[in-house]
Scaffold this active site. Structure first.
Site, mmCIF file in Angstrom:
data_model
loop_
_atom_site.group_PDB
_atom_site.id
_atom_site.type_symbol
_atom_site.label_atom_id
_atom_site.label_comp_id
_atom_site.label_asym_id
_atom_site.label_seq_id
_atom_site.Cartn_x
_atom_site.Cartn_y
_atom_site.Cartn_z
ATOM 1 N N HIS A 195 -10.180 -5.270 -3.292
ATOM 2 C CA HIS A 195 -8.842 -5.438 -2.706
ATOM 3 C C HIS A 195 -8.950 -5.801 -1.244
ATOM 4 O O HIS A 195 -9.823 -5.319 -0.537
ATOM 5 C CB HIS A 195 -7.980 -4.187 -2.895
ATOM 6 N N HIS A 198 -11.910 -1.372 -7.160
ATOM 7 C CA HIS A 198 -11.418 -2.655 -7.679
ATOM 8 C C HIS A 198 -11.179 -3.471 -6.413
ATOM 9 O O HIS A 198 -10.368 -3.059 -5.567
ATOM 10 C CB HIS A 198 -10.126 -2.441 -8.485
ATOM 11 N N ASP A 215 0.854 -1.190 0.000
ATOM 12 C CA ASP A 215 0.000 0.000 0.000
ATOM 13 C C ASP A 215 0.890 1.241 0.000
ATOM 14 O O ASP A 215 1.881 1.317 0.732
ATOM 15 C CB ASP A 215 -0.917 -0.009 1.232
ATOM 16 N N THR A 224 -12.239 3.483 -1.349
ATOM 17 C CA THR A 224 -11.894 4.602 -2.231
ATOM 18 C C THR A 224 -11.498 4.132 -3.633
ATOM 19 O O THR A 224 -11.576 4.905 -4.584
ATOM 20 C CB THR A 224 -10.737 5.436 -1.643
ATOM 21 N N HIS A 254 -6.915 -5.743 2.271
ATOM 22 C CA HIS A 254 -5.768 -5.180 3.001
ATOM 23 C C HIS A 254 -5.214 -6.276 3.915
ATOM 24 O O HIS A 254 -5.955 -6.841 4.721
ATOM 25 C CB HIS A 254 -6.215 -4.015 3.888
HETATM 26 P P1 5GP Z 1 -9.713 1.474 0.319
HETATM 27 O O1 5GP Z 1 -9.821 2.719 1.137
HETATM 28 O O2 5GP Z 1 -10.390 1.610 -1.036
HETATM 29 O O3 5GP Z 1 -10.122 0.237 1.050
HETATM 30 O O4 5GP Z 1 -8.168 1.283 0.068
HETATM 31 C C1 5GP Z 1 -7.483 1.795 -1.019
HETATM 32 C C2 5GP Z 1 -6.010 1.704 -0.677
HETATM 33 O O5 5GP Z 1 -5.281 1.849 -1.857
HETATM 34 C C3 5GP Z 1 -5.554 2.805 0.291
HETATM 35 O O6 5GP Z 1 -5.021 2.203 1.476
HETATM 36 C C4 5GP Z 1 -4.512 3.569 -0.517
HETATM 37 O O7 5GP Z 1 -3.416 3.986 0.260
HETATM 38 C C5 5GP Z 1 -4.110 2.563 -1.581
HETATM 39 N N1 5GP Z 1 -3.720 3.179 -2.848
HETATM 40 C C6 5GP Z 1 -4.412 4.107 -3.548
HETATM 41 N N2 5GP Z 1 -3.743 4.424 -4.668
HETATM 42 C C7 5GP Z 1 -2.613 3.653 -4.679
HETATM 43 C C8 5GP Z 1 -1.537 3.533 -5.598
HETATM 44 O O8 5GP Z 1 -1.458 4.187 -6.636
HETATM 45 N N3 5GP Z 1 -0.553 2.650 -5.283
HETATM 46 C C9 5GP Z 1 -0.590 1.900 -4.132
HETATM 47 N N4 5GP Z 1 0.434 1.061 -3.905
HETATM 48 N N5 5GP Z 1 -1.604 1.992 -3.252
HETATM 49 C C10 5GP Z 1 -2.601 2.860 -3.524
HETATM 50 ZN ZN ZN Z 2 -9.750 -2.586 -11.930
#
Ligand code: 5GP
Ligand code: ZN
Length: 114
Positions: free
Chosen positions: A100, A98, A30, A95, A102
């Site tokens: 994912h 796609h 991340d 956010t 963690h």
């Molecule tokens: P969400 O909030 O959707 O569960 O998690 C999205 C995660 O993607 C966040 O923890 C954010 O730091 C990570 N993230 C967003 N853009 C990028 C990127 O371009 N590269 C990487 N390695 N992580 C990203």
């Molecule tokens: Zn995608």
């Protein structure tokens, strides 16, 4: 899914710190880690969220969980323990749309989930 940031990472159009990859999943660090080990495990197939899983793509869950175990082994957190979180939808803080997972570890985590 040309505008999806994780699809672009999987294709190599956007750089990422790869931790593990197989035919079905891609795992990378991340960019804004919440814990010393914070890896995202994503299906190579574009699925928008947990709610985007259906009878046709549900087998990705097995591949993702296999990938999570590989990541835990590779990053050395397998024995001490780790937490896996999936944010689904805006209220949960998703956010990137796609799917994912963690994978969080490398430190003692709070006993509370939120
Ligand atoms: P969400 O909030 O959707 O569960 O998690 C999205 C995660 O993607 C966040 O923890 C954010 O730091 C990570 N993230 C967003 N853009 C990028 C990127 O371009 N590269 C990487 N390695 N992580 C990203
Ligand atoms: Zn995608």
């Amino acid at each position: 899914m040309e505008n999806c940031i994780f699809c672009r990472i999987i294709k190599g159009e956007i750089p990422s710190a790869k931790v593990y990859e197989d035919e079905y999943v891609y795992a990378f660090k991340d960019i804004n880690p919440a814990t010393p080990v914070h890896v995202l495990v994503v299906p190579k197939m574009h699925i928008s969220s947990l709610e985007g899983l259906n009878d046709e793509n549900i087998e990705n869950v097995v591949h993702i969980h296999r990938g999570i175990k590989k990541v835990a082994d590779i990053t050395g957190i397998k024995n001490e323990g780790y937490r896996v979180i999936v944010n689904c939808g805006e209220s949960a803080g998703q956010t990137v749309f796609h799917l994912h997972y963690h994978v969080l570890g490398g430190t003692k985590l709070s006993e509370k989930i939120i």
